[in-house]
Write a protein that holds these residues in place. Structure first.
Motif, short mmCIF file in Angstrom:
data_model
loop_
_atom_site.label_atom_id
_atom_site.label_comp_id
_atom_site.label_asym_id
_atom_site.label_seq_id
_atom_site.Cartn_x
_atom_site.Cartn_y
_atom_site.Cartn_z
N ALA A 161 4.45 90.38 -20.72
CA ALA A 161 4.59 88.85 -21.87
C ALA A 161 5.33 89.64 -22.91
O ALA A 161 6.11 89.18 -23.40
N GLU A 218 -6.30 85.53 -26.70
CA GLU A 218 -6.16 86.93 -25.56
C GLU A 218 -6.25 88.10 -26.04
O GLU A 218 -6.10 88.44 -26.88
N PHE A 274 0.44 90.21 -17.87
CA PHE A 274 -0.47 88.84 -17.26
C PHE A 274 -0.37 89.60 -15.40
O PHE A 274 1.44 89.36 -14.88
N PHE A 276 2.92 90.84 -14.69
CA PHE A 276 4.47 90.14 -15.72
C PHE A 276 4.08 90.69 -17.06
O PHE A 276 2.92 90.58 -17.73
N GLU A 294 4.36 76.17 -33.92
CA GLU A 294 5.27 75.61 -34.39
C GLU A 294 4.79 73.68 -34.71
O GLU A 294 4.75 73.00 -34.27
N SER A 350 13.56 81.79 -27.79
CA SER A 350 13.70 80.30 -26.92
C SER A 350 12.09 80.90 -26.06
O SER A 350 11.73 82.02 -25.92
N SER A 351 12.27 79.41 -25.40
CA SER A 351 11.08 79.53 -24.07
C SER A 351 10.76 80.43 -23.84
O SER A 351 11.41 81.20 -23.07
N GLY A 352 9.80 81.10 -23.71
CA GLY A 352 9.10 82.49 -22.64
C GLY A 352 8.94 83.61 -23.52
O GLY A 352 9.13 84.43 -22.60
N CYS A 353 10.05 83.67 -24.45
CA CYS A 353 9.98 84.64 -24.34
C CYS A 353 8.78 85.93 -25.31
O CYS A 353 8.42 86.90 -25.36
N GLY A 354 8.24 85.33 -25.89
CA GLY A 354 6.46 85.78 -25.14
C GLY A 354 6.11 85.28 -26.80
O GLY A 354 4.76 86.14 -27.18
N LYS A 355 6.39 84.77 -27.32
CA LYS A 355 6.30 84.96 -29.14
C LYS A 355 4.40 84.00 -29.08
O LYS A 355 4.28 84.30 -29.56
N SER A 356 4.81 82.87 -27.92
CA SER A 356 2.59 82.25 -28.29
C SER A 356 2.28 83.56 -27.99
O SER A 356 1.01 83.57 -27.93
N THR A 357 2.27 84.38 -26.80
CA THR A 357 1.25 85.42 -26.62
C THR A 357 0.35 85.69 -27.59
O THR A 357 0.03 86.09 -27.76
#
Ligand code: ATP
Length: 366
Positions: free
Chosen positions: A25, A60, A20, A23, A166, A44-51
């Motif tokens: 991701a 995406e 992005f 950055f 999730e 954990s939050s922000g590690c890129g799993k949802s991306t």
């Protein structure tokens, strides 16, 4: 013509990167998921799993790399043209439609004949044990039932790949545990290949046959739940999954079949050689349930250390003791409540000895 994949590479993710702007991701991720497998992306939050999940769904596009499903490169295919369905944490049910119509929605939109829509919806209601709720609206259902409607809707179109974001995030702890089992049973009975995202390690370990622990866009370790718990390969993974004692030290002996690691409180005797050098800094990981407590030191025991009990937490099946060691470090020890010490359970302030076997330890070099 596309080539048919082997069953072990039904879904193939090849060197996928997502940037992005400046950055990164997702950073050079590769993975094969077998047909029918339930695979979890854990981090954990922000590690890129949802991306990564969103790239599988087509929301995406990868900056580079390839995603191949059942021999078909998904590049350029919009979400609705992929044989993929995603179930969101919020369920995204239509509040004004009945359960029946929610499940039928995508099938009708695709123009399936009425009889087939009916047959599929009934099949899904049966599968998810929602038969008697077909006429209700989502707000007339419990959280767990809404979750099953969302699953029924995701499976109705018979996707080749089911994505769960999730999936149990909205449920309370008790319902989560029950629903985890139900969900896995439904997914297995349909045989659909599934990739799920979660930050909850218990959820990943219970539901998935394999998982990837992610941090900063990368896979740190991929394996079965037991492999990752028993033999973490990095300090991060050992610490992220379950409870662990991490003791920093240096290699003081390294022979082909044994090694020693000197730490401030104890010399760790390891039953195998280590690929390292004398003086090399390493971390020894020992799970609290692999440590035993005694009132007096055992003769000639290796891996033994004296501690003073400074916290006791009772958990029903086991008790977690925090021992203060000579250096001031804390050692966590889990004792099954069935397995009481002969002279009674230790209490705050007691002197105890902790010992563990050479095979109970994992030596981490990164
Ligand atoms: P969470 O559990 O909080 O959802 P996550 O592990 O799923 O976290 P991602 O949503 O994949 O994390 O995000 C990974 C990183 O990419 C985060 O730092 C996030 O801020 C960033 N990111 C995600 N989407 C975008 C976007 N559209 N534009 C810019 N940065 C983004």
């Amino acid at each position: 013509m596309s080539t048919a994949p082997g069953d072990s590479a039904f879904l193939r993710i090849e060197s996928v990167v997502k940037d992005f702007g400046e950055f990164r991701a997702v950073d050079q991720v590769s993975l094969d998921v077998a047909r029918g497998e339930i695979f979890a992306l854990l981090g954990s939050s922000g590690c890129g799993k949802s991306t990564l999940l969103r790239m599988l769904a087509g929301f995406e596009s990868p900056t580079s790399g390839r995603i191949v499903l059942n021999g078909q490169d998904l590049a350029g295919l919009p979400p609705y043209r992929r044989p993929v369905n995603m179930m969101f944490q919020s369920y995204a049910l239509f509040p004004h439609l009945t359960v029946w119509d929610n499940i039928a929605f995508g099938l009708r939109r695709d123009g399936l004949p009425k009889a087939e829509v009916e047959q599929r919806v009934e099949e899904m209601l049966r599968l998810t044990q929602l038969g008697k709720f077909g006429k209700r609206k989502p707000h007339q259902l419990s959280g767990g039932q809404q979750q099953r409607v969302a699953l029924a809707r995701s499976l109705a179109k018979k996707p080749q790949l089911l994505l769960l974001d999730e999936p149990l995030g909205a449920l309370d702890k008790k319902l989560r545990e029950q629903t985890q089992v139900e969900l896995v049973n439904i997914i297995r009975s349909v045989g659909v290949t599934c990739v799920m995202v979660t930050h909850d390690q218990e959820e990943a370990m219970t539901m998935a046959s394999r998982l990837a622990v992610m941090s900063e866009g990368r896979f740190l370790q991929v394996g079965g739940p037991a492999d990752i718990y028993e033999t973490p390969t990095t300090r991060f993974v050992a610490d992220f999954i379950g409870n662990v004692n991490l003791m920093d030290g240096t290699i003081t002996l390294d022979e082909p079949d044994r090694a020693e690691i000197g730490c401030p409180d104890v010399v760790h005797h390891i039953g195998h050689g280590i690929t390292g050098y004398l003086g090399m800094p390493v971390t020894v990981a020992v799970r609290p349930e692999k440590i035993h407590l005694t009132r007096v030191p055992l003769d000639q025991a290796h891996n033994q250390v004296r501690g003073i009990v400074h916290a006791v937490s009772y958990f029903g099946s086991h008790t977690l003791y925090h021992l203060k060691l000579a250096s001031g470090a804390t050692l966590k020890v889990n004792v099954e409540n069935e397995e009481r010490l002969h002279s009674g359970n230790p209490v705050m302030g007691d002197e105890v000895w902790a010992n563990w076997s050479p095979t109970a330890q994992v030596v981490l070099t990164q």
